[in-house]
Design a protein around this motif. Sequence first.
Motif, PDB file in Angstrom:
ATOM      1  N   TYR A  77       0.833  -1.202   0.000  1.00  0.00           N
ATOM      2  CA  TYR A  77       0.000   0.000   0.000  1.00  0.00           C
ATOM      3  C   TYR A  77       0.873   1.259   0.000  1.00  0.00           C
ATOM      4  CZ  TYR A  77      -2.976   3.758   1.624  1.00  0.00           C
ATOM      5  OH  TYR A  77      -3.613   4.968   1.734  1.00  0.00           O
ATOM      6  N   PHE A  78       1.833   1.322   0.917  1.00  0.00           N
ATOM      7  CA  PHE A  78       2.680   2.511   1.006  1.00  0.00           C
ATOM      8  C   PHE A  78       3.618   2.641  -0.192  1.00  0.00           C
ATOM      9  CE2 PHE A  78       1.528   2.247   5.585  1.00  0.00           C
ATOM     10  CZ  PHE A  78       0.885   3.475   5.653  1.00  0.00           C
ATOM     11  N   ALA A  79       4.022   1.527  -0.773  1.00  0.00           N
ATOM     12  CA  ALA A  79       4.831   1.588  -1.994  1.00  0.00           C
ATOM     13  C   ALA A  79       4.029   2.247  -3.113  1.00  0.00           C
ATOM     14  CB  ALA A  79       5.283   0.190  -2.398  1.00  0.00           C
ATOM     15  N   CYS A  80       2.765   1.885  -3.224  1.00  0.00           N
ATOM     16  CA  CYS A  80       1.884   2.509  -4.232  1.00  0.00           C
ATOM     17  C   CYS A  80       1.758   4.003  -3.971  1.00  0.00           C
ATOM     18  CB  CYS A  80       0.496   1.871  -4.205  1.00  0.00           C
ATOM     19  SG  CYS A  80       0.420   0.186  -4.840  1.00  0.00           S
ATOM     20  N   GLU A  81       1.553   4.372  -2.727  1.00  0.00           N
ATOM     21  CA  GLU A  81       1.402   5.787  -2.379  1.00  0.00           C
ATOM     22  C   GLU A  81       2.673   6.581  -2.685  1.00  0.00           C
ATOM     23  OE1 GLU A  81      -1.492   7.335  -1.430  1.00  0.00           O
ATOM     24  OE2 GLU A  81      -2.308   5.367  -1.943  1.00  0.00           O
ATOM     25  N   ASP A  82       3.837   5.986  -2.446  1.00  0.00           N
ATOM     26  CA  ASP A  82       5.108   6.662  -2.730  1.00  0.00           C
ATOM     27  C   ASP A  82       5.260   6.943  -4.221  1.00  0.00           C
ATOM     28  OD1 ASP A  82       5.747   6.619  -0.052  1.00  0.00           O
ATOM     29  OD2 ASP A  82       7.116   4.903  -0.219  1.00  0.00           O
ATOM     30  N   VAL A  83       4.916   5.966  -5.044  1.00  0.00           N
ATOM     31  CA  VAL A  83       5.041   6.142  -6.492  1.00  0.00           C
ATOM     32  C   VAL A  83       4.035   7.175  -6.984  1.00  0.00           C
ATOM     33  CG1 VAL A  83       4.870   5.012  -8.737  1.00  0.00           C
ATOM     34  CG2 VAL A  83       5.993   3.848  -6.838  1.00  0.00           C
ATOM     35  N   LYS A  84       2.824   7.133  -6.442  1.00  0.00           N
ATOM     36  CA  LYS A  84       1.824   8.117  -6.836  1.00  0.00           C
ATOM     37  C   LYS A  84       2.291   9.532  -6.495  1.00  0.00           C
ATOM     38  CE  LYS A  84      -2.173   7.016  -5.174  1.00  0.00           C
ATOM     39  NZ  LYS A  84      -3.275   6.380  -4.433  1.00  0.00           N
TER      40      LYS A  84
END
Length: 99
Positions: A77-84
């Motif tokens: 989840y946080f990996a997705c948020e970082d890329v976004k």
Amino acid sequence: MINELRNEYNNAIEGINRDLLKVEALVSILVSIYENGRTEEEATNELQMIQANLLRHVNCLNDIAMHAMAINEQQLYFACEDVKLEVRNTMEKVRALYM
């Protein structure tokens, strides 16, 4: 389920990284063109197409993040948020060129 999400995440990241590199290159070109008082419609159109691709990838990351949250996979989840966030910051740079 988690392996499928990770595969989708990796595919989205690959697309985002590729498109971010294109954006950075085109932004450099546009800055150079504008500094010399010329316009380049083709470069602007290409940049808009890349932005549309990035939006598609970010939508994919949103879906992955929602599924990751549902199965309590916080790291993904946080990996997705970082890329976004990275995409958002790059798009802000692009938007600044238009304003």
